[in-house]
Scaffold this motif. Structure first.
Motif, PDB file in Angstrom:
ATOM      1  N   CYS A 218      13.880   3.393   7.562  1.00  0.00           N
ATOM      2  CA  CYS A 218      13.118   2.321   6.923  1.00  0.00           C
ATOM      3  C   CYS A 218      11.624   2.542   7.183  1.00  0.00           C
ATOM      4  CB  CYS A 218      13.582   0.994   7.513  1.00  0.00           C
ATOM      5  SG  CYS A 218      12.586  -0.415   7.044  1.00  0.00           S
ATOM      6  N   HIS A 219      10.798   2.339   6.155  1.00  0.00           N
ATOM      7  CA  HIS A 219       9.355   2.504   6.322  1.00  0.00           C
ATOM      8  C   HIS A 219       8.806   1.587   7.411  1.00  0.00           C
ATOM      9  CE1 HIS A 219       8.727   4.212   2.012  1.00  0.00           C
ATOM     10  NE2 HIS A 219       9.204   5.105   2.855  1.00  0.00           N
ATOM     11  N   ARG A 220       9.331   0.392   7.490  1.00  0.00           N
ATOM     12  CA  ARG A 220       8.834  -0.552   8.488  1.00  0.00           C
ATOM     13  C   ARG A 220       9.103  -0.060   9.901  1.00  0.00           C
ATOM     14  NH1 ARG A 220       9.639  -7.085   8.423  1.00  0.00           N
ATOM     15  NH2 ARG A 220       8.376  -7.508  10.254  1.00  0.00           N
TER      16      ARG A 220
ATOM     17  N   LEU B 263       0.797  -1.225   0.000  1.00  0.00           N
ATOM     18  CA  LEU B 263       0.000   0.000   0.000  1.00  0.00           C
ATOM     19  C   LEU B 263       0.833   1.281   0.000  1.00  0.00           C
ATOM     20  CD1 LEU B 263      -2.597  -1.148   2.667  1.00  0.00           C
ATOM     21  CD2 LEU B 263      -2.840  -1.224   0.186  1.00  0.00           C
ATOM     22  N   LEU B 264       2.109   1.160   0.312  1.00  0.00           N
ATOM     23  CA  LEU B 264       2.978   2.334   0.374  1.00  0.00           C
ATOM     24  C   LEU B 264       3.459   2.734  -1.016  1.00  0.00           C
ATOM     25  CD1 LEU B 264       5.171   1.330   3.431  1.00  0.00           C
ATOM     26  CD2 LEU B 264       3.281   2.947   3.392  1.00  0.00           C
ATOM     27  N   PRO B 265       3.589   4.044  -1.261  1.00  0.00           N
ATOM     28  CA  PRO B 265       4.098   4.466  -2.578  1.00  0.00           C
ATOM     29  C   PRO B 265       5.573   4.103  -2.735  1.00  0.00           C
ATOM     30  CG  PRO B 265       3.874   6.343  -1.106  1.00  0.00           C
ATOM     31  CD  PRO B 265       3.298   5.158  -0.381  1.00  0.00           C
ATOM     32  N   VAL B 266       5.971   3.854  -3.960  1.00  0.00           N
ATOM     33  CA  VAL B 266       7.377   3.566  -4.252  1.00  0.00           C
ATOM     34  C   VAL B 266       8.133   4.892  -4.242  1.00  0.00           C
ATOM     35  CG1 VAL B 266       8.984   2.679  -5.972  1.00  0.00           C
ATOM     36  CG2 VAL B 266       6.776   1.567  -5.641  1.00  0.00           C
ATOM     37  N   PRO B 267       9.232   4.991  -3.490  1.00  0.00           N
ATOM     38  CA  PRO B 267       9.989   6.250  -3.450  1.00  0.00           C
ATOM     39  C   PRO B 267      10.468   6.671  -4.843  1.00  0.00           C
ATOM     40  CG  PRO B 267      10.739   4.747  -1.734  1.00  0.00           C
ATOM     41  CD  PRO B 267       9.810   3.969  -2.617  1.00  0.00           C
ATOM     42  N   ALA B 268      10.447   7.985  -5.076  1.00  0.00           N
ATOM     43  CA  ALA B 268      10.824   8.527  -6.388  1.00  0.00           C
ATOM     44  C   ALA B 268      12.234   8.123  -6.795  1.00  0.00           C
ATOM     45  CB  ALA B 268      10.684  10.049  -6.374  1.00  0.00           C
ATOM     46  N   TRP B 269      13.165   8.104  -5.840  1.00  0.00           N
ATOM     47  CA  TRP B 269      14.553   7.789  -6.192  1.00  0.00           C
ATOM     48  C   TRP B 269      14.698   6.356  -6.679  1.00  0.00           C
ATOM     49  CZ3 TRP B 269      17.428   4.089  -3.622  1.00  0.00           C
ATOM     50  CH2 TRP B 269      16.932   3.637  -2.414  1.00  0.00           C
ATOM     51  N   LEU B 270      13.802   5.466  -6.265  1.00  0.00           N
ATOM     52  CA  LEU B 270      13.858   4.083  -6.762  1.00  0.00           C
ATOM     53  C   LEU B 270      13.317   3.971  -8.183  1.00  0.00           C
ATOM     54  CD1 LEU B 270      12.788   1.882  -3.703  1.00  0.00           C
ATOM     55  CD2 LEU B 270      15.017   1.999  -4.796  1.00  0.00           C
ATOM     56  N   GLN B 271      12.514   4.941  -8.573  1.00  0.00           N
ATOM     57  CA  GLN B 271      11.947   4.937  -9.917  1.00  0.00           C
ATOM     58  C   GLN B 271      12.747   5.816 -10.878  1.00  0.00           C
ATOM     59  OE1 GLN B 271       7.924   6.234  -9.104  1.00  0.00           O
ATOM     60  NE2 GLN B 271       7.203   4.128  -9.003  1.00  0.00           N
ATOM     61  N   GLY B 272      13.887   6.332 -10.408  1.00  0.00           N
ATOM     62  CA  GLY B 272      14.726   7.158 -11.263  1.00  0.00           C
ATOM     63  C   GLY B 272      14.209   8.570 -11.453  1.00  0.00           C
ATOM     64  N   ARG B 273      13.330   9.048 -10.550  1.00  0.00           N
ATOM     65  CA  ARG B 273      12.767  10.394 -10.685  1.00  0.00           C
ATOM     66  C   ARG B 273      13.478  11.410  -9.806  1.00  0.00           C
ATOM     67  NH1 ARG B 273       6.956   8.502  -9.435  1.00  0.00           N
ATOM     68  NH2 ARG B 273       7.522   9.703  -7.608  1.00  0.00           N
TER      69      ARG B 273
END
Length: 57
Positions: A30-32, A12-22
Motif C-alpha cells: 500500500c502506498h500509505r 499528489l501520487l500518480p494513479v497506477p497504470a493497472w487501475l487505468q487499464g494500461r
C-alpha cells in the motif's frame, strides 16, 4: 500519518497504470504504508544497536 495528511498526499501520487487499464500488475504494498515507512526512517534514522561483526572500529 493522520487521515488528513494521507488525503492530501494521496492526491499528489500518480494513479497506477493497472487501475487505468494500461496493464501492469498491482503493487505489492500500500502506498500509505510505504510513505509511513519512509517518514519513520527520515524522522528517526536507522539506529544500530550493535555493529555487525567486522564493522566495529
Amino acid at each position: 500519518m493522520t487521515e488528513t495528511e494521507w488525503q492530501e498526499l494521496r492526491r499528489l501520487l500518480p494513479v497506477p497504470a493497472w487501475l487505468q487499464g494500461r496493464g501492469g500488475r498491482p503493487e505489492g504494498y500500500c502506498h500509505r504504508v510505504m510513505l509511513d515507512a519512509v517518514r519513520y526512517v527520515v524522522d528517526n534514522g536507522i539506529k544500530w544497536g550493535e555493529p555487525a561483526e567486522g564493522l566495529a572500529s
